[in-house]
Write a protein that holds these residues in place. Sequence first.
Motif, mmCIF file in Angstrom:
data_model
loop_
_atom_site.group_PDB
_atom_site.id
_atom_site.type_symbol
_atom_site.label_atom_id
_atom_site.label_comp_id
_atom_site.label_asym_id
_atom_site.label_seq_id
_atom_site.Cartn_x
_atom_site.Cartn_y
_atom_site.Cartn_z
ATOM 1 N N LYS A 5 44.611 26.463 35.168
ATOM 2 C CA LYS A 5 43.324 26.705 35.834
ATOM 3 C C LYS A 5 43.367 26.249 37.290
ATOM 4 O O LYS A 5 42.847 26.921 38.180
ATOM 5 C CB LYS A 5 42.188 25.984 35.105
ATOM 6 C CG LYS A 5 41.765 26.656 33.834
ATOM 7 C CD LYS A 5 40.587 25.932 33.216
ATOM 8 C CE LYS A 5 40.177 26.562 31.908
ATOM 9 N NZ LYS A 5 39.059 25.849 31.280
ATOM 10 N N LYS A 8 45.389 28.745 39.338
ATOM 11 C CA LYS A 8 44.632 29.965 39.620
ATOM 12 C C LYS A 8 43.592 29.722 40.705
ATOM 13 O O LYS A 8 43.351 30.570 41.558
ATOM 14 C CB LYS A 8 43.959 30.488 38.344
ATOM 15 C CG LYS A 8 44.950 31.109 37.382
ATOM 16 C CD LYS A 8 44.267 31.623 36.125
ATOM 17 C CE LYS A 8 45.278 32.232 35.176
ATOM 18 N NZ LYS A 8 44.654 32.749 33.960
ATOM 19 N N PHE A 9 42.978 28.537 40.687
ATOM 20 C CA PHE A 9 41.995 28.180 41.700
ATOM 21 C C PHE A 9 42.649 28.084 43.080
ATOM 22 O O PHE A 9 42.118 28.605 44.062
ATOM 23 C CB PHE A 9 41.322 26.859 41.330
ATOM 24 C CG PHE A 9 40.338 26.382 42.360
ATOM 25 C CD1 PHE A 9 39.111 27.004 42.497
ATOM 26 C CD2 PHE A 9 40.648 25.320 43.195
ATOM 27 C CE1 PHE A 9 38.200 26.575 43.451
ATOM 28 C CE2 PHE A 9 39.742 24.882 44.144
ATOM 29 C CZ PHE A 9 38.518 25.512 44.275
ATOM 30 N N ALA A 11 45.413 29.563 44.078
ATOM 31 C CA ALA A 11 45.799 30.910 44.493
ATOM 32 C C ALA A 11 44.587 31.702 44.981
ATOM 33 O O ALA A 11 44.652 32.396 46.004
ATOM 34 C CB ALA A 11 46.477 31.644 43.334
ATOM 35 N N LYS A 12 43.468 31.589 44.277
ATOM 36 C CA LYS A 12 42.248 32.305 44.653
ATOM 37 C C LYS A 12 41.779 31.866 46.033
ATOM 38 O O LYS A 12 41.471 32.691 46.891
ATOM 39 C CB LYS A 12 41.159 32.055 43.610
ATOM 40 C CG LYS A 12 39.825 32.701 43.903
ATOM 41 C CD LYS A 12 38.825 32.386 42.775
ATOM 42 C CE LYS A 12 37.445 32.882 43.090
ATOM 43 N NZ LYS A 12 36.701 31.968 43.970
ATOM 44 N N CYS A 13 41.722 30.575 46.246
ATOM 45 C CA CYS A 13 41.268 30.048 47.539
ATOM 46 C C CYS A 13 42.210 30.458 48.665
ATOM 47 O O CYS A 13 41.762 30.838 49.749
ATOM 48 C CB CYS A 13 41.166 28.527 47.475
ATOM 49 S SG CYS A 13 39.852 27.934 46.399
ATOM 50 N N ARG A 14 43.505 30.376 48.399
ATOM 51 C CA ARG A 14 44.501 30.747 49.411
ATOM 52 C C ARG A 14 44.351 32.206 49.800
ATOM 53 O O ARG A 14 44.335 32.552 50.992
ATOM 54 C CB ARG A 14 45.915 30.479 48.865
ATOM 55 C CG ARG A 14 47.023 30.985 49.780
ATOM 56 C CD ARG A 14 48.392 30.743 49.195
ATOM 57 N NE ARG A 14 48.648 31.409 47.936
ATOM 58 C CZ ARG A 14 48.946 32.706 47.815
ATOM 59 N NH1 ARG A 14 49.000 33.490 48.856
ATOM 60 N NH2 ARG A 14 49.192 33.227 46.631
ATOM 61 N N LYS A 15 44.194 33.068 48.807
ATOM 62 C CA LYS A 15 44.071 34.507 49.065
ATOM 63 C C LYS A 15 42.767 34.831 49.784
ATOM 64 O O LYS A 15 42.751 35.710 50.650
ATOM 65 C CB LYS A 15 44.191 35.283 47.758
ATOM 66 C CG LYS A 15 45.604 35.238 47.195
ATOM 67 C CD LYS A 15 45.684 35.873 45.825
ATOM 68 C CE LYS A 15 47.075 35.711 45.233
ATOM 69 N NZ LYS A 15 47.141 36.213 43.865
ATOM 70 N N GLU A 16 41.698 34.124 49.448
ATOM 71 C CA GLU A 16 40.420 34.341 50.128
ATOM 72 C C GLU A 16 40.527 34.024 51.617
ATOM 73 O O GLU A 16 39.834 34.620 52.433
ATOM 74 C CB GLU A 16 39.318 33.488 49.497
ATOM 75 C CG GLU A 16 38.842 34.017 48.168
ATOM 76 C CD GLU A 16 37.821 33.109 47.501
ATOM 77 O OE1 GLU A 16 37.562 31.997 48.007
ATOM 78 O OE2 GLU A 16 37.288 33.519 46.449
ATOM 79 N N GLU A 39 50.717 27.090 41.792
ATOM 80 C CA GLU A 39 49.979 28.296 41.394
ATOM 81 C C GLU A 39 50.397 28.818 40.023
ATOM 82 O O GLU A 39 49.601 29.412 39.312
ATOM 83 C CB GLU A 39 50.112 29.372 42.456
ATOM 84 C CG GLU A 39 49.371 29.011 43.740
ATOM 85 C CD GLU A 39 49.380 30.117 44.783
ATOM 86 O OE1 GLU A 39 49.923 31.202 44.506
ATOM 87 O OE2 GLU A 39 48.824 29.878 45.862
#
Length: 45
Positions: A5, A8-9, A11-16, A39
């Motif tokens: 988890k 994934k968090f 990775a999500k923040c990095r991509k945003e 990640e």
Amino acid sequence: MDQEKIGKFIAKCRKEQGLTQAQLAEMLGITYKAVSKWESGVSHS
């Protein structure tokens, strides 16, 4: 904590932010391999 988890968090923040793993790693003063491990949920640190 659930490493998957957290990974994934991260990775999500990095991509945003439009960052690559290498860019995030440079900002943090670590290797891109460490970011990749985080990640994927491999890191236990």
